[in-house]
Design a protein around this motif. Structure first.
Motif, PDB file in Angstrom:
ATOM      1  N   GLY A 261       0.808  -1.216   0.000  1.00 27.59           N
ATOM      2  CA  GLY A 261       0.000   0.000   0.000  1.00 27.59           C
ATOM      3  C   GLY A 261       0.839   1.261   0.000  1.00 27.59           C
ATOM      4  N   ILE A 262       1.961   1.231   0.717  1.00 32.20           N
ATOM      5  CA  ILE A 262       2.861   2.390   0.738  1.00 32.20           C
ATOM      6  C   ILE A 262       3.474   2.612  -0.646  1.00 32.20           C
ATOM      7  N   VAL A 263       3.967   1.546  -1.245  1.00 32.37           N
ATOM      8  CA  VAL A 263       4.612   1.691  -2.559  1.00 32.37           C
ATOM      9  C   VAL A 263       3.590   2.103  -3.616  1.00 32.37           C
ATOM     10  N   HIS A 264       2.376   1.584  -3.544  1.00 29.41           N
ATOM     11  CA  HIS A 264       1.343   1.992  -4.502  1.00 29.41           C
ATOM     12  C   HIS A 264       1.096   3.496  -4.411  1.00 29.41           C
ATOM     13  N   THR A 265       1.063   4.017  -3.187  1.00 26.45           N
ATOM     14  CA  THR A 265       0.881   5.461  -3.009  1.00 26.45           C
ATOM     15  C   THR A 265       2.060   6.230  -3.599  1.00 26.45           C
ATOM     16  N   LEU A 266       3.271   5.766  -3.329  1.00 29.38           N
ATOM     17  CA  LEU A 266       4.448   6.439  -3.881  1.00 29.38           C
ATOM     18  C   LEU A 266       4.374   6.522  -5.400  1.00 29.38           C
ATOM     19  N   VAL A 267       3.957   5.434  -6.032  1.00 30.65           N
ATOM     20  CA  VAL A 267       3.926   5.386  -7.490  1.00 30.65           C
ATOM     21  C   VAL A 267       2.807   6.258  -8.048  1.00 30.65           C
ATOM     22  N   THR A 268       1.604   6.118  -7.506  1.00 38.65           N
ATOM     23  CA  THR A 268       0.469   6.868  -8.056  1.00 38.65           C
ATOM     24  C   THR A 268       0.601   8.364  -7.826  1.00 38.65           C
ATOM     25  N   GLU A 269       1.350   8.767  -6.783  1.00 35.65           N
ATOM     26  CA  GLU A 269       1.540  10.192  -6.518  1.00 35.65           C
ATOM     27  C   GLU A 269       2.878  10.698  -7.059  1.00 35.65           C
ATOM     28  N   TRP A 284      11.496  -4.270 -12.314  1.00 32.58           N
ATOM     29  CA  TRP A 284      10.484  -3.341 -11.817  1.00 32.58           C
ATOM     30  C   TRP A 284       9.224  -3.353 -12.679  1.00 32.58           C
ATOM     31  N   PRO A 285       9.296  -3.355 -13.999  1.00 34.99           N
ATOM     32  CA  PRO A 285       8.062  -3.353 -14.801  1.00 34.99           C
ATOM     33  C   PRO A 285       7.164  -4.561 -14.520  1.00 34.99           C
ATOM     34  N   VAL A 286       7.768  -5.723 -14.277  1.00 34.25           N
ATOM     35  CA  VAL A 286       6.964  -6.909 -13.963  1.00 34.25           C
ATOM     36  C   VAL A 286       6.231  -6.711 -12.641  1.00 34.25           C
ATOM     37  N   PHE A 287       6.957  -6.247 -11.646  1.00 36.02           N
ATOM     38  CA  PHE A 287       6.337  -5.989 -10.341  1.00 36.02           C
ATOM     39  C   PHE A 287       5.284  -4.897 -10.439  1.00 36.02           C
ATOM     40  N   LEU A 288       5.547  -3.873 -11.231  1.00 40.83           N
ATOM     41  CA  LEU A 288       4.622  -2.753 -11.354  1.00 40.83           C
ATOM     42  C   LEU A 288       3.262  -3.220 -11.881  1.00 40.83           C
ATOM     43  N   ARG A 289       3.272  -4.187 -12.770  1.00 35.58           N
ATOM     44  CA  ARG A 289       2.004  -4.712 -13.272  1.00 35.58           C
ATOM     45  C   ARG A 289       1.200  -5.384 -12.167  1.00 35.58           C
ATOM     46  N   TYR A 290       1.899  -6.017 -11.254  1.00 35.66           N
ATOM     47  CA  TYR A 290       1.205  -6.609 -10.101  1.00 35.66           C
ATOM     48  C   TYR A 290       0.718  -5.508  -9.157  1.00 35.66           C
ATOM     49  N   LEU A 291       1.556  -4.508  -8.914  1.00 34.61           N
ATOM     50  CA  LEU A 291       1.226  -3.439  -7.980  1.00 34.61           C
ATOM     51  C   LEU A 291      -0.015  -2.677  -8.434  1.00 34.61           C
ATOM     52  N   GLY A 310      -5.255  -3.631   8.791  1.00 35.34           N
ATOM     53  CA  GLY A 310      -5.868  -2.938   9.912  1.00 35.34           C
ATOM     54  C   GLY A 310      -5.369  -1.528  10.144  1.00 35.34           C
ATOM     55  N   VAL A 311      -4.501  -1.017   9.267  1.00 33.73           N
ATOM     56  CA  VAL A 311      -4.072   0.386   9.323  1.00 33.73           C
ATOM     57  C   VAL A 311      -4.883   1.142   8.278  1.00 33.73           C
ATOM     58  N   ASP A 312      -5.540   2.233   8.671  1.00 36.88           N
ATOM     59  CA  ASP A 312      -6.442   2.885   7.727  1.00 36.88           C
ATOM     60  C   ASP A 312      -5.688   3.483   6.542  1.00 36.88           C
ATOM     61  N   GLY A 313      -6.400   3.606   5.431  1.00 40.97           N
ATOM     62  CA  GLY A 313      -5.790   4.022   4.175  1.00 40.97           C
ATOM     63  C   GLY A 313      -5.150   5.387   4.246  1.00 40.97           C
ATOM     64  N   LEU A 314      -5.775   6.339   4.941  1.00 40.31           N
ATOM     65  CA  LEU A 314      -5.216   7.684   5.041  1.00 40.31           C
ATOM     66  C   LEU A 314      -3.872   7.659   5.754  1.00 40.31           C
ATOM     67  N   THR A 315      -3.766   6.859   6.809  1.00 38.65           N
ATOM     68  CA  THR A 315      -2.499   6.738   7.533  1.00 38.65           C
ATOM     69  C   THR A 315      -1.413   6.157   6.632  1.00 38.65           C
ATOM     70  N   ILE A 316      -1.773   5.184   5.806  1.00 42.85           N
ATOM     71  CA  ILE A 316      -0.801   4.586   4.885  1.00 42.85           C
ATOM     72  C   ILE A 316      -0.317   5.623   3.889  1.00 42.85           C
ATOM     73  N   LEU A 323       7.959   9.470   3.947  1.00 44.90           N
ATOM     74  CA  LEU A 323       9.193   8.782   3.580  1.00 44.90           C
ATOM     75  C   LEU A 323       9.846   9.389   2.349  1.00 44.90           C
ATOM     76  N   ALA A 324       9.053   9.865   1.430  1.00 43.56           N
ATOM     77  CA  ALA A 324       9.556  10.305   0.129  1.00 43.56           C
ATOM     78  C   ALA A 324      10.496  11.495   0.261  1.00 43.56           C
TER      79      ALA A 324
END
Length: 773
Positions: A261-269, A284-291, A310-316, A323-324
Motif C-alpha cells: 500500500g505504501i509503494v502503490h501510493t508512492l507510485v500513483t503520486e 520493476w516493470p513486472v512488479f509494477l504490473r502486479y502493484l 488494519g491500518v487505515d488508508g489515510l495513515t498509509i 518517507l519520500a
C-alpha cells in the motif's frame, strides 16, 4: 590510547582477584570465593546486559549434570527406536563405560550404515569462546573420526531471509554485518521505519563476544538530531523508549500488504525514485504490473492494504509521503520472516527501499534485522580471528535446519528447497553438542515423536535440559566459566582472554577432551587433536591474529602477554557501506552478486522454480493460521529478555522474572477482561497441538487480540507419559506449527500462531524443569 570508536586500551578491571571472561551477553570479569561467584560487567560498556547475572545461581545449580548417564531402556535393550525417550530413568556410569558404549555405537553405525546415517545437529550458540564452541568441536570430530555427517543449513532465526537475500540483493552477511551501521543512523538517518522493530533485548546479545552495547545510545543520538522512528509491531517495546517512536500496530503477518500500500501510493503520486529503479534494479516493470493490478485485477491501493492489515488508508498514504525525498531507512526484523510466507516481507521491504531510491546511502536504504543481535550494524574487524578448522565433511547431504522432525519422521520422502527436489536421509544416530532443540523447534509434541524414531540420541550438556532428558547417552560438559578460551566476534574489536573462573562441576569435562578420548577409541586421536592440549590450541588459534597485527605494523603481543593482559583491541574496517554503497557508486564495476548483478525486484531464477508459495516477486499471500472460532488470538512467541534463548533459564536473572514459577505472558486489558483474567493470574494457552500455563501480565503495551509469550522456558510436561501433556512452565513451542515458510526456503515459522486463552482455575502443578534427574 583509544581507537577510532573509543575503546580504552587498558583491558578489564582485574583487581581484587577478578579474572577476565566474556559471553554472548557481554564482556565481564568474575571471581569464585567462599561467598560464591561474583561477576561485574566490563567498565567500558555503556549499557551492560543483566543476563550475566544468571551465572552466579547457575554455576552450581542442582540441575547441572554431575556424571555420565545412560537411559535405562537403551542400556538394557540396546539401540533402536523407543517411545520411552523423555519418560525413562537414567543410570549413572563412569566416563570409561560411557565412552566405550558410545564409541561402539558410533562404529556400528559407521560400519553398517555409513556416516550418512548420522545427523550432527548441534544447532546452538554454545560458547562465546572460539575454541570451546561445541558446534565446531562436534562437527570436527564427526568429520575426522567418522568421515562426515548429515548437516543442517541456515538458522531458526533467519531461515527464509538467508536463502532469499543472496538471490535478490547480496550475501546475508553483506546485508547484516557490512551495510548500515548504528554510527550512520546516529549521524545521517532522517526517518527509520522499523517493521517488527529493533528491540534491545535482541541486540543485547551477539554470536560471539560483545564489549559495548551501543544501540540505545545510537537511537538516543539520532532522535536528538531530529530522526523520526516509526515502529510497526504488535508490541510497543519493540523499540526502546529512547527512540521516541510512533507506534503503529497492524495485524500480525500482514506487513507485506502494508508495504504494498505504501509503494502503490508512492507510485500513483509520483513520489518514487524512477531513476534509481531504472539504473539499479531488475524487474520493476513486472512488479509494477502486479502493484497496479494489471496482472491480477487487484490494484494494491492503500485502501486495499487497510482492509488486510488494519491500518487505515489515510495513515498509509501519509506514511508514504513522509518517507519520500528523505534519508529513509527501512528495516525488517527477523520476526517477520519467522512466519508463514516469511520471504515476502523481507523482499517487499527491499522493494520499498528501492522505490524510495535510498539503498546504498549512509543511514538510508534497507537493513535486514538491524536490531537482531549485537554484531549487526557494527563495523567489521580487519584482522582474522581465532577459527577452529572443522575438516572435510565426506557427506554432501543436508536439511534446512527447521526440518529435523520431518527428516526423522519421514525418511526417504521428498521435499522442495531452493528450487530443488530433495530427499530426507534415513538417520539412525543424532549427535547433539551445544543447543537445545526443545527450545528452538516448533510443535514439541511432534518433535518428541520424531526423536523416538532413531537408534541413538547422544547429548553433551551442562544441565538436564529437555533435550538431555530425551537422550540415550548424556555426557556432562563444562560451563564456559569452567574452561579457558578466547572470546571474539568479527564485529567487536575487543578480543578477550577467557580465564577459568571455577573448577568443573562434578565430573564434567570439556567437549574437546570428550571428543579426544572418543577419537582415540576410533583410531583418530592424532588427526583430531593434532597433538595439542587445549591451551596449545588457544596459542595456535591466536597466532593468525598476532601475525596479521605484526604485518600491519601494529602492536602484536605474544600469547602469554595477551593472556596476562586479559584483552586485546584489534583494528576495524572503515564504515564504508560495503557492497551496496559501492554498487550505488558504480553499478557496472561493482555489480551485486545476484544473477543479474542488480537489485532483483523480480527474480527470473526464483520464478523459474515454479513454487506457487514463493513466486518471482514479492506478493501478498493469504495465511492459513489466522484467528477463528476456537483459536481467536494470535500468539507471538518471540525472544526473551532475561536469557539468550533457553540458556541458563535456571539462573537467578531469568527465574526472578517469572511469576509463581511460570513464564510471563502479556495480554491486552480488553482480552483479559473478556476472559476474567487479572494481572498475576495463571492462564492456560491451548490449541490443537498442545497447551501450556503462563502467568498473565495485563498491559496496553500489546495490541488487542494478541498474546505474547517469550520462548526459552524449559519444556516441563505435567505428565511425561502423555503425548500432549500440559507444559506447566510456559514453553510456547508446544503451541507453534512445525511447517516451513515456503517450499523455497523452508524456514522456521515459530514466531506466530493462533491460540485460545482462559484463566486456569485448577490446582497449580509443580514445576520440575530444574529438578535433578
Amino acid at each position: 590510547m583509544r581507537d577510532s570508536v573509543g575503546y580504552p586500551d587498558s583491558g578489564l578491571d582485574l583487581t581484587d582477584g577478578f579474572k577476565p571472561h566474556t559471553s554472548h551477553w557481554g564482556v565481564f570479569s568474575a571471581r569464585q570465593s567462599e561467598d560464591g561467584l561474583q561477576v561485574r560487567p566490563y567498565a567500558g560498556d555503556p549499557d551492560p546486559n543483566g543476563i550475566i547475572d544468571n551465572f552466579p545461581g547457575a554455576l552450581r545449580h542442582q540441575v547441572r549434570i554431575a556424571q555420565p548417564a545412560i537411559r535405562r531402556g537403551w542400556l538394557e535393550r540396546g539401540p533402536g527406536p523407543d517411545d520411552r525417550r523423555g519418560r525413562d530413568e537414567y543410570v549413572s556410569v563412569s566416563w570409561e563405560k560411557a565412552l566405550d558404549l558410545l564409541s561402539g555405537e558410533l562404529m556400528r553405525i559407521r560400519d553398517t550404515r555409513g556416516p550418512g546415517a548420522v545427523f550432527g545437529g548441534s544447532y546452538g550458540w554454545s560458547s562465546a569462546g572460539r575454541f570451546h564452541h561445541a558446534q565446531s568441536q562436534v562437527h570436527r570430530f564427526l568429520n575426522i573420526a567418522l568421515g562426515g555427517y548429515v548437516r543442517s543449513v541456515n538458522s531458526y532465526s533467519s531461515g527464509a531471509s538467508s536463502v532469499l537475500l543472496p538471490q535478490i540483493l547480496a550475501g546475508y552477511e553483506d546485508i547484516t554485518k557490512h551495510n548500515v551501521t548504528w554510527e550512520q543512523i546516529a549521524a545521517e538517518s532522517q526517518v527509520v521505519l522499523a517493521f517488527g522493530g529493533m528491540a534491545l533485548k535482541n541486540s543485547m546479545v551477539a554470536g560471539g563476544s560483545i564489549s559495548k552495547h551501543v544501540e540505545r545510545g545510537a537511537m538516543t543520538d539520532a532522535r536528538r538530531r531530529g530522526c523520526e522512528f516509526i515502529l510497526v509491531s504488535p508490541l510497543r517495546d519493540d523499540l526502546p523508549a529512547e527512540a521516541g517512536a510512533e507506534w503503529m500496530t497492524c495485524v500480525p503477518g500482514t506487513d507485506t500488504a502494508l508495504m504494498l500500500g505504501i509503494v502503490h501510493t508512492l507510485v500513483t503520486e509520483g513520489l518514487h525514485d524512477q531513476a534509481f529503479l531504472d539504473r539499479y534494479t531488475e524487474g520493476w516493470p513486472v512488479f509494477l504490473r502486479y502493484l497496479t493490478g494489471e496482472s491480477d485485477g487487484q490494484p494494491k491501493r492503500a485502501e486495499w492494504a487497510a482492509a488486510i492489515c488494519g491500518v487505515d488508508g489515510l495513515t498509509i498514504r501519509k506514511l508514504a509521503r513522509r518517507l519520500a525525498g528523505r534519508r529513509a531507512l527501512i528495516t525488517v526484523s527477523h520476526s517477520l520472516q519467522r512466519a508463514e510466507h516469511g520471504e515476502q516481507p523481507v523482499w517487499m521491504g527491499m522493494v520499498l527501499a528501492a522505490a524510495l531510491g535510498q539503498i546504498g546511502l549512509p543511514g538510508g536504504g534497507y537493513a535486514y534485522s538491524l536490531g537482531a543481535i549485537g554484531y549487526y550494524g557494527r563495523r567489521v574487524n580487519d584482522v582474522p580471528g581465532p577459527t577452529l578448522i572443522q575438516g572435510r565433511n565426506g557427506v554432501s547431504d543436508f536439511i534446512p535446519v527447521a526440518r529435523i522432525a520431518d527428516m526423522l519422521l519421514h525418511p526417504g520422502t521428498t521435499y522442495r528447497y531452493n528450487g530443488e527436489t530433495r530427499q530426507y536421509p534415513d538417520i539412525r544416530l543424532v549427535y547433539w553438542a551445544g543447543g537445545n532443540p526443545f527450545h528452538h523447534h516448533q510443535d514439541i509434541n511432534r518433535l518428541r515423536k520424531a526423536f523416538a524414531q532413531v537408534d541413538t540420541l547422544v547429548v553433551h550438556e551442562l544441565a538436564w535440559t529437555a533435550t538431555a532428558r530425551h537422550a540415550d547417552i548424556v555426557l556432562p560438559a563444562t560451563m564456559t566459566l569452567e574452561r579457558e578460551d578466547i572470546g571474539y566476534s568479527t564485529n567487536d574489536p575487543l578480543m578477550v582472554a577467557m580465564h577459568r573462573i571455577a573448577e568443573p562441576f562434578g565430573l564434567a569435562r570439556d567437549d574437546y577432551d570428550i571428543f579426544a578420548d572418543l577419537a582415540d577409541r576410533l583410531g583418530a586421536h592424532e588427526p583430531f587433536t593434532e597433538g595439542r592440549t587445549s591451551r596449545q590450541w588457544l596459542e595456535h588459534l591466536y597466532e593468525p591474529t598476532r601475525a596479521s597485527l605484526e604485518a600491519r605494523g601494529l602492536e602484536a603481543p605474544n600469547f602469554l602477554t595477551f593472556w596476562e593482559r586479559g584483552s586485546l583491541i584489534v583494528p576495524q574496517r572503515p564504515d564504508d557501506g560495503g557492497k551496496l554503497r559501492r554498487f550505488r557508486e558504480d553499478p557496472i564495476a561493482h555489480a551485486l552478486p545476484t544473477p543479474s548483478g542488480r537489485i532483483e525486484i523480480f527474480s527470473s531464477k526464483i520464478a523459474g522454480h515454479g513454487d506457487a508459495d514463493c513466486p518471482g516477486h514479492p506478493v501478498w499471500l493469504e495465511k492459513t493460521d489466522v484467528p477463528k472460532p476456537g483459536v481467536p488470538c494470535f500468539l507471538v512467541a518471540n525472544q526473551p529478555v532475561t536469557r539468550l534463548h533457553s540458556q541458563l533459564d535456571f539462573g537467578g536473572h531469568s527465574t526472578a522474572a517469572k511469576h509463581r514459577g511460570r513464564e510471563v505472558a502479556r495480554i491486552n486489558p480488553r482480552d483479559a477482561s473478556a476472559r476474567g483474567i487479572a494481572d498475576g493470574d495463571i492462564m492456560r494457552l491451548f490449541n490443537e497441538r498442545g497447551a501450556c500455563l503462563a502467568a498473565a501480565h495485563v498491559t496496553d503495551a500489546i495490541a488487542p487480540g494478541i498474546v505474547q509469550l517469550p520462548t526459552g522456558a524449559w519444556y516441563d510436561p505435567m505428565d511425561p507419559e502423555e503425548d500432549r501433556s500440559l507444559c506447566v512452565h510456559g514453553n510456547p513451542n508446544v503451541l507453534t506449527r512445525d511447517i516451513g515458510t515456503s517450499s523455497f526456503a523452508q524456514g522456521c515459522t515459530g514466531q506466530l500462531t493462533t491460540v485460545q486463552v482462559e484463566r486456569f482455575n485448577g490446582n497449580l502443578p509443580p514445576i520440575r524443569a530444574f529438578d535433578p534427574m
